[in-house]
Design an enzyme around this catalytic site. Sequence first.
Site, PDB file in Angstrom:
ATOM      1  CG  ASP A  15     -85.775   5.276   7.127  1.00 23.95           C
ATOM      2  OD1 ASP A  15     -86.372   4.250   6.763  1.00 23.95           O
ATOM      3  OD2 ASP A  15     -86.320   6.219   7.729  1.00 23.95           O
ATOM      4  CE  LYS A  18     -83.364  -1.426   8.047  1.00 22.77           C
ATOM      5  NZ  LYS A  18     -83.268   0.020   8.234  1.00 22.77           N
ATOM      6  N   GLY A  42     -89.832   0.564   5.855  1.00 25.66           N
ATOM      7  CA  GLY A  42     -89.978   0.929   4.446  1.00 25.66           C
ATOM      8  C   GLY A  42     -88.625   0.754   3.795  1.00 25.66           C
ATOM      9  CG  HIS A  43     -86.670  -2.331   4.093  1.00 26.41           C
ATOM     10  ND1 HIS A  43     -86.423  -3.578   4.580  1.00 26.41           N
ATOM     11  CD2 HIS A  43     -86.719  -1.518   5.180  1.00 26.41           C
ATOM     12  CE1 HIS A  43     -86.342  -3.534   5.901  1.00 26.41           C
ATOM     13  NE2 HIS A  43     -86.528  -2.293   6.288  1.00 26.41           N
ATOM     14  CD  GLN A 221     -88.543  -1.372  12.409  1.00 27.22           C
ATOM     15  OE1 GLN A 221     -88.443  -2.517  12.809  1.00 27.22           O
ATOM     16  NE2 GLN A 221     -89.382  -1.047  11.451  1.00 27.22           N
TER      17      GLN A 221
HETATM   18  P1  GDP Z   1     -84.005   1.065   4.679  1.00 24.62           P
HETATM   19  O1  GDP Z   1     -85.244   1.295   5.475  1.00 24.62           O
HETATM   20  O2  GDP Z   1     -82.806   0.896   5.560  1.00 24.62           O
HETATM   21  O3  GDP Z   1     -84.122  -0.040   3.682  1.00 24.62           O
HETATM   22  O4  GDP Z   1     -83.761   2.410   3.868  1.00 24.62           O
HETATM   23  P2  GDP Z   1     -84.866   3.257   3.051  1.00 24.62           P
HETATM   24  O5  GDP Z   1     -85.158   2.537   1.797  1.00 24.62           O
HETATM   25  O6  GDP Z   1     -85.990   3.627   3.928  1.00 24.62           O
HETATM   26  O7  GDP Z   1     -84.066   4.594   2.809  1.00 24.62           O
HETATM   27  C1  GDP Z   1     -82.874   4.628   2.097  1.00 24.62           C
HETATM   28  C2  GDP Z   1     -83.061   5.504   0.840  1.00 24.62           C
HETATM   29  O8  GDP Z   1     -81.804   5.821   0.306  1.00 24.62           O
HETATM   30  C3  GDP Z   1     -83.826   4.823  -0.273  1.00 24.62           C
HETATM   31  O9  GDP Z   1     -84.593   5.782  -0.946  1.00 24.62           O
HETATM   32  C4  GDP Z   1     -82.725   4.276  -1.167  1.00 24.62           C
HETATM   33  O10 GDP Z   1     -83.120   4.164  -2.530  1.00 24.62           O
HETATM   34  C5  GDP Z   1     -81.695   5.343  -1.024  1.00 24.62           C
HETATM   35  N1  GDP Z   1     -80.305   4.907  -1.149  1.00 24.62           N
HETATM   36  C6  GDP Z   1     -79.753   3.728  -0.754  1.00 24.62           C
HETATM   37  N2  GDP Z   1     -78.422   3.747  -0.967  1.00 24.62           N
HETATM   38  C7  GDP Z   1     -78.133   4.951  -1.508  1.00 24.62           C
HETATM   39  C8  GDP Z   1     -76.912   5.583  -1.910  1.00 24.62           C
HETATM   40  O11 GDP Z   1     -75.831   5.051  -1.798  1.00 24.62           O
HETATM   41  N3  GDP Z   1     -77.035   6.854  -2.416  1.00 24.62           N
HETATM   42  C9  GDP Z   1     -78.212   7.503  -2.527  1.00 24.62           C
HETATM   43  N4  GDP Z   1     -78.215   8.726  -3.015  1.00 24.62           N
HETATM   44  N5  GDP Z   1     -79.364   6.930  -2.140  1.00 24.62           N
HETATM   45  C10 GDP Z   1     -79.321   5.675  -1.629  1.00 24.62           C
HETATM   46  P1  IMO Z   2     -86.883   0.915   8.376  1.00 19.61           P
HETATM   47  O1  IMO Z   2     -86.936  -0.606   8.430  1.00 19.61           O
HETATM   48  C1  IMO Z   2     -87.081   4.726  10.472  1.00 19.61           C
HETATM   49  C2  IMO Z   2     -89.552   4.905  14.064  1.00 19.61           C
HETATM   50  C3  IMO Z   2     -90.767   5.802  13.989  1.00 19.61           C
HETATM   51  C4  IMO Z   2     -90.844   6.247  15.446  1.00 19.61           C
HETATM   52  C5  IMO Z   2     -90.448   4.993  16.199  1.00 19.61           C
HETATM   53  C6  IMO Z   2     -91.618   4.172  16.696  1.00 19.61           C
HETATM   54  O2  IMO Z   2     -87.438   1.484   7.138  1.00 19.61           O
HETATM   55  O3  IMO Z   2     -85.512   1.381   8.710  1.00 19.61           O
HETATM   56  P2  IMO Z   2     -93.352   2.576  15.461  1.00 19.61           P
HETATM   57  O4  IMO Z   2     -94.353   2.877  14.408  1.00 19.61           O
HETATM   58  O5  IMO Z   2     -92.364   1.528  15.096  1.00 19.61           O
HETATM   59  O6  IMO Z   2     -93.980   2.303  16.788  1.00 19.61           O
HETATM   60  O7  IMO Z   2     -92.550   3.964  15.643  1.00 19.61           O
HETATM   61  O8  IMO Z   2     -89.668   4.225  15.301  1.00 19.61           O
HETATM   62  N1  IMO Z   2     -89.448   3.888  12.999  1.00 19.61           N
HETATM   63  C7  IMO Z   2     -88.628   3.974  11.956  1.00 19.61           C
HETATM   64  N2  IMO Z   2     -87.799   4.958  11.574  1.00 19.61           N
HETATM   65  N3  IMO Z   2     -87.122   3.585   9.761  1.00 19.61           N
HETATM   66  C8  IMO Z   2     -87.928   2.575  10.137  1.00 19.61           C
HETATM   67  O9  IMO Z   2     -87.907   1.358   9.542  1.00 19.61           O
HETATM   68  C9  IMO Z   2     -88.762   2.763  11.257  1.00 19.61           C
HETATM   69  N4  IMO Z   2     -89.682   1.998  11.884  1.00 19.61           N
HETATM   70  C10 IMO Z   2     -90.077   2.688  12.950  1.00 19.61           C
HETATM   71  O10 IMO Z   2     -90.550   6.870  13.117  1.00 19.61           O
HETATM   72  O11 IMO Z   2     -89.876   7.228  15.696  1.00 19.61           O
HETATM   73 MG    MG Z   3     -86.813   2.672   5.615  1.00 17.11          MG
END
Ligand code: GDP
Ligand code: IMO
Ligand code: MG
Length: 417
Positions: A15, A18, A42-43, A221
């Site tokens: 999270d 990416k 979850g991106h 991840q």
């Molecule tokens: P990922 O799994 O690495 O793709 O990240 P996620 O999408 O799960 O979580 C990142 C969250 O931060 C998302 O809700 C993005 O919209 C948000 N985000 C990304 N870059 C920024 C930033 O520079 N500032 C803020 N406030 N939010 C951001």
């Molecule tokens: P993105 O791509 C954050 C975590 C779960 C748990 C552990 C194992 O959005 O960054 P799993 O279901 O993979 O067997 O769970 O890994 N986890 C993540 N945490 N971002 C993710 O993906 C994750 N994918 C798995 O919360 O701790």
């Molecule tokens: Mg994510």
Amino acid sequence: MSTKADLIVGLQWGDEGKGKIVDHMAQTHDYVCRFAGGHNAGHTIVINGKKYALHLIPSGVLNPNAKNIVGNGVVLSPKDFIIEMEQFDNLDGRLFLSDKAHVLLPYHALIDQARERMKGDKAIGTTGKGIGPAYGDKIARVGHRLGELLNPPKLTAKIMAFFEMNKPIFDAMKLDAPNESALLAELQGYKDVLGKYICDTTQLMWKIMDEDKKILLEGAQGTMLDIDHGTYPYVTSSTTVSAGACSGLGINPKDLGKVTGIAKAYCTRVGNGPFPSEDFGAEGDLLRKNGHEFGTTTGRPRRCGWFDAVAMRHAVRVNGVDQVSLMKLDVLDGFAEVKVCVAYEVEGKEINYVPYDLEEATPIYKSFAGWDKTEGVRDFDALPDTAKAYIEALEEMIGTKMGIISTSPEREDTIIR
Ligand code: GDP
Ligand code: IMO
Ligand code: MG
């Protein structure tokens, strides 16, 4: 000479942001390729205020000129993939699914959830999507590859035999075998929608590299969730680090180009397991509130804390990071002070590396002066001096340049240095 592929990897516990950077870079790439994980990822991508949540489809999908490859290293739930596809018009000619990727079926999720229940307070805190059981089957050589989806009757018979053979185990988990005709219909339905996208993506990767296409590899991840290099057993079941891009797509280490590591300006984790710089107080709550730190996949509140420079040095080295993209700097806006974990204390001794059991580590912090506002800033020179000093101090600590800085979820609120 074939082209080299650029790589995006998460450097913390996932999270990091990416999706935003993959989408940003997809504007200048021809192909975006996922190499590991499944719909546990979850991106989130925000374009002109509209939010897209992607789990399995590569984050290049929002650029109409980019083609998307899902590599063999992924575990793919056909059911969830089809639901996700519905957000987009027509992906024909823009989507390629590896025939060697493994199929994740609803029973994998049931096994995942049953195992978590059985673990009680030792639960990993998985997403419950079936990721561990699907990769477990793959490694135990009892999994099913996407190519098998092209022959539903044969795959149905195989799955029924698998349930029959493992009946005592499934009985203990209170899991019923699928109904044979319902399973056949389900698999046939998946084939009808996904069949045309299933192909040999290894050959495709080699072909597009030879054609000098611009290729971006999208990690899921993060490094601290890697099956080998993360906080085992509180990890996911795949190779999330840059090495996984090779095995997960059928390319070789020499095919890798620039590695961009994605890191938040602070740190979060979902699920259980060690997180030395976690802040259990009001500041941790404020990070969660300002950063909207609730999971994209499960909606769970994310645990929040401070940038961990020790774990980051580990991640930079494991992945061979060329540049870091520092995300969510704006979430630290308004803090009087920001802390960084600069070393750990383990059994009374100060150490500067990730120990065998991170649970034993107590953080040693250094404080930095805060700033008022960085939100929406698109030029490094326009950042407050204290924010610049924070970034430069982090660069010094981890020995890597922060070539990209993100100041809001929006695609354009990105500083490229
Ligand atoms: P990922 O799994 O690495 O793709 O990240 P996620 O999408 O799960 O979580 C990142 C969250 O931060 C998302 O809700 C993005 O919209 C948000 N985000 C990304 N870059 C920024 C930033 O520079 N500032 C803020 N406030 N939010 C951001
Ligand atoms: P993105 O791509 C954050 C975590 C779960 C748990 C552990 C194992 O959005 O960054 P799993 O279901 O993979 O067997 O769970 O890994 N986890 C993540 N945490 N971002 C993710 O993906 C994750 N994918 C798995 O919360 O701790
Ligand atoms: Mg994510």
